[in-house]
Design a protein around this motif. Sequence first.
Motif, PDB file in Angstrom:
ATOM      1  N   ILE A 110       0.870  -1.185   0.000  1.00  0.00           N
ATOM      2  CA  ILE A 110       0.000   0.000   0.000  1.00  0.00           C
ATOM      3  C   ILE A 110       0.896   1.220   0.000  1.00  0.00           C
ATOM      4  N   ALA A 111       0.735   2.019  -1.017  1.00  0.00           N
ATOM      5  CA  ALA A 111       1.517   3.263  -1.109  1.00  0.00           C
ATOM      6  C   ALA A 111       0.598   4.421  -0.706  1.00  0.00           C
ATOM      7  N   ILE A 112       1.084   5.211   0.208  1.00  0.00           N
ATOM      8  CA  ILE A 112       0.304   6.359   0.674  1.00  0.00           C
ATOM      9  C   ILE A 112       1.039   7.621   0.242  1.00  0.00           C
ATOM     10  N   ASP A 113       0.301   8.466  -0.402  1.00  0.00           N
ATOM     11  CA  ASP A 113       0.850   9.744  -0.816  1.00  0.00           C
ATOM     12  C   ASP A 113       0.803  10.666   0.408  1.00  0.00           C
TER      13      ASP A 113
END
Length: 107
Positions: free
Chosen positions: A100-103
């Motif tokens: 999961i990539a969170i900006d």
Amino acid sequence: MSEAWRALGGRRRTLARQVYARDRATPGYLCHCGRPIDWTLAWPDPMSKSVDHVHETQDGGALTSLDNLATAHLGCNSSKGAQRRREREREQRAAQAVVIAIDPRTI
């Protein structure tokens, strides 16, 4: 021992005899650990002979091809199988992992 190998029954014993005869006739034959096979030892001695699949059947190796079968110490063969199972489990877990990539600008 895989279920497919176990299911061969009498054919498995015939293959084992062929592999043992071939490898015993090979001067200086060594297990993949680098140590010689003591042909007089019997199961369940860890240094006794066993049939090893050079290329695991789960990885596409042929189940009954004499080219894919070799004599190994029972202990070496068991350790190799256990190590390969652990590697496959790690590969499966890695393939199932979700990233999961969170900006940070959205927080």
